[in-house]
Design an enzyme around this catalytic site. Structure first.
Site, PDB file in Angstrom:
ATOM      1  N   SER A 145       0.864  -1.377  -0.077  1.00 10.77           N
ATOM      2  CA  SER A 145       0.048   0.088   0.093  1.00 10.77           C
ATOM      3  C   SER A 145       0.897   1.219  -0.180  1.00 10.77           C
ATOM      4  CB  SER A 145      -0.934   0.105   1.294  1.00 10.77           C
ATOM      5  OG  SER A 145      -2.143   0.973   1.019  1.00 10.77           O
ATOM      6  N   ASN A 146       0.288   2.343   0.486  1.00  9.99           N
ATOM      7  CA  ASN A 146       1.098   3.766   0.361  1.00  9.99           C
ATOM      8  C   ASN A 146       0.697   4.620   1.496  1.00  9.99           C
ATOM      9  OD1 ASN A 146      -1.284   5.506  -0.634  1.00  9.99           O
ATOM     10  ND2 ASN A 146      -0.949   4.236  -2.385  1.00  9.99           N
ATOM     11  N   PHE A 147       1.435   5.842   1.742  1.00  7.59           N
ATOM     12  CA  PHE A 147       1.041   6.502   2.820  1.00  7.59           C
ATOM     13  C   PHE A 147      -0.338   7.553   2.805  1.00  7.59           C
ATOM     14  CE2 PHE A 147       5.689   5.468   3.179  1.00  7.59           C
ATOM     15  CZ  PHE A 147       5.671   4.747   4.713  1.00  7.59           C
ATOM     16  N   ALA A 176      -4.332   7.665  -4.179  1.00  6.00           N
ATOM     17  CA  ALA A 176      -3.259   7.142  -4.182  1.00  6.00           C
ATOM     18  C   ALA A 176      -3.415   5.597  -4.806  1.00  6.00           C
ATOM     19  CB  ALA A 176      -2.288   7.389  -3.209  1.00  6.00           C
TER      20      ALA A 176
END
Ligand code: CTP
Length: 207
Positions: free
Chosen positions: A18-20, A85
């Protein structure tokens, strides 16, 4: 249509990629649109945020689910602001069982996900306005302007992750709004104020 938050791409029942992304920018845009009287569909990945009152929310996890929800919703929308995102890659094979460790290193084959913004840009009805976001760490203007053309959209809201106040999870943003008329550099603003400026520009494009 507003997309927000990260996507989560499972590797096995325990792990994911995943991402932030916190979802704050997208939620601020959805809230401000609602405030101005728009009917809003918010397609959101997992976040810690409470959706704004009166906004229709569609919860998704993966890029594939976000693609399906967003393309379905866009049919009845005048405009899209794509803040999510979205993972560009997802594990090529999901393992139903937990992947056990072995001696030595591990590589996980990844495959490309579908680009939702690009798909909407390529399949829109005439009159629909599409805005994307672009997060860069270098060559922000050139990279973001290229996305405007490649994805056939009307505006790219660009930010540089390395500029103070523009990173992940913070309550502020420093955006440059890139359209075919040029680039408008905004100062450091709260995400609410930044949302307002993005919407002002999107409304002009819609008109
Ligand atoms: N986006 C999308 N679907 C994807 C990937 C991105 O809708 N599968 C949207 C994002 O919501 C955002 C914009 O596209 O509005 C970001 O553009 P993108 O080219 O994906 O940025 P990066 O992935 O950061 O590009 P690059 O890896 O080339 O820097």
């Amino acid at each position: 249509l507003v997309t927000a938050g990260p996507t989560i791409e499972p590797i096995d029942p325990v792990r994911y990629i995943s991402n932030f992304s916190s979802g704050k920018m997208g939620y601020a845009i959805a809230a401000e649109l609602k405030e101005r009287g728009a009917e809003v569909i918010l397609v959101t990945g997992k976040t810690a945020l409470t959706p704004p009152d009166g906004v229709q929310t569609v919860d998704v996890v993966t890029a594939e689910q976000m693609f399906r929800a967003a393309t379905k919703a866009f049919d009845r929308c005048d405009a899209a602001v794509m803040c999510a995102a979205v993972a560009d890659y997802t594990p090529a094979d999901y393992s139903d069982d937990k992947v056990k460790k072995k001696d030595g290193d591990l590589s996980i084959p990844l495959k490309r996900t579908q680009d939702i913004l690009q798909y909407l840009g390529d399949h829109r009805r005439s009159g629909q306005v599409i805005c994307g976001f672009s997060m860069e760490t270098r060559d922000m203007l050139a990279n973001s302007a290229a996305k405007l053309e490649k994805k056939h959209v009307d505006m790219i809201c660009a930010n540089n992750l390395k500029v103070a106040g523009a990173g992940f999870g913070v309550d502020t943003n420093v955006l440059t709004l890139i359209t075919r008329d040029g680039a408008e550099e905004l100062p450091l603003l709260s995400k609410e104020e930044a949302a307002n400026r993005v919407i002002d520009r999107a409304v002009q494009l819609l008109a």
